[in-house]
Enzyme design. Structure first.
Site, mmCIF file in Angstrom:
data_model
loop_
_atom_site.group_PDB
_atom_site.id
_atom_site.type_symbol
_atom_site.label_atom_id
_atom_site.label_comp_id
_atom_site.label_asym_id
_atom_site.label_seq_id
_atom_site.Cartn_x
_atom_site.Cartn_y
_atom_site.Cartn_z
ATOM 1 C CG ASP A 19 -0.922 6.726 -5.226
ATOM 2 O OD1 ASP A 19 -0.861 6.481 -6.436
ATOM 3 O OD2 ASP A 19 -0.255 6.133 -4.364
ATOM 4 C CB ALA A 62 -0.914 0.011 1.226
ATOM 5 C CB SER A 63 0.718 4.400 -1.888
ATOM 6 O OG SER A 63 0.727 3.747 -3.129
ATOM 7 C CB THR A 64 -0.472 6.308 2.494
ATOM 8 O OG1 THR A 64 -1.842 5.874 2.460
ATOM 9 C CG2 THR A 64 -0.175 7.121 1.238
ATOM 10 C CD GLN A 95 -3.124 3.610 -0.346
ATOM 11 O OE1 GLN A 95 -2.267 2.750 -0.541
ATOM 12 N NE2 GLN A 95 -3.446 4.501 -1.248
#
Length: 257
Positions: free
Chosen positions: A251, A58-60, A63
């Site tokens: 995103d 996951a990008s962050t 998430q």
């Protein structure tokens, strides 16, 4: 005629320099320890088994990985590596561990498939292409459970290579469309939150500084507004927070399409 090798000089034709440039897999880059690659199986040799390992990202931190983890488990994956880290990060420790684990299994004469929910979880553009080249050198197969590349793929295949390049262009396309929308709004006298002081260069630097765990106040102090009435000044921490939040939300929304 004898050649004096002490005085002989060789020069690379400039026009051939680019053509002779070869992408070096990360395992072979300078400064990395030497590791023997799996030896090619002899003709007709059978593998002693097959292992499916998974990778989720996951990008962050906000998430959730639940959807990816559930789909990997349902696909019969026996071992999963997962992490929460930006696609732009230079190093992704869990992905490196997954690739190294796959290499060790192949060296033990096991067939290996790296299973991922969607190809964008691995990376974009050149980063994805380089990873595919590394997996190819190990003899590791790839499988994507959803997305444009859904199914089993040979990393050396032309379709995989082309779609990997297109995925790298996708972010630039979205960013260009966003900038066009902002510019159109400004010509009509409208204001989009933060658009008058922020730009792509500022966002890229802010993301880089955030990965180094700097606070919003510290990030704001290192950014400079390059246009408008506030040109030359630093953005406020609130502006930086809004800029990063909008990026993360965009995103996240895109990654779930």
């Amino acid at each position: 005629m004898a050649i004096n090798y002490h005085t002989a000089r060789f020069r690379l034709v400039p026009s051939l320099a680019k053509a002779l440039t070869v992408v070096t897999p990360p395992i072979r880059k300078p400064g990395t320890p030497w590791v023997e690659l799996p030896r090619p199986a002899s003709s007709g040799a059978e593998l002693s088994g097959h292992v499916r390992i998974g990778y989720a990202r996951a990008s962050t931190a906000r998430q959730s990985l639940d959807t990816q983890l559930d789909s990997l488990t349902a696909a019969g994956v026996t071992k999963i590596f997962s992490e929460k880290i930006s696609t732009r990060a230079v190093s992704r420790p869990e992905l490196d561990r997954a690739v190294e684990f796959a290499r060790e299994l192949r060296a033990a004469s096991l067939g290996v498939t790296l299973v991922v929910h969607e190809h964008k979880r691995l990376g974009r553009g050149l980063a994805l292409a380089e990873l595919a080249e590394q997996l190819k050198s190990y003899g590791v197969a790839l499988e994507f459970l959803t997305g444009e590349l859904q199914g089993n793929h040979n990393p050396s295949g032309i379709v995989f290579t082309v779609l990997a390049a297109l995925s790298g262009m996708e972010r630039e396309y979205i960013r260009d469309r966003s900038l066009e929308g902002h510019e159109s709004a400004r010509t009509r006298g409208q204001t989009i939150g933060g658009a008058t002081v922020t730009d792509d260069a500022m966002l890229s630097l802010a993301l880089h500084l955030r990965e180094k765990n700097l606070s919003l106040r510290e990030i704001a102090a290192k950014l400079v507004i390059t246009k408008g009435k506030k040109k030359g000044r630093h953005p406020s921490p609130a502006t930086v927070l809004r800029m990063l939040r909008e990026h993360d939300e965009a995103d996240e929304d895109h990654s779930h399409r």
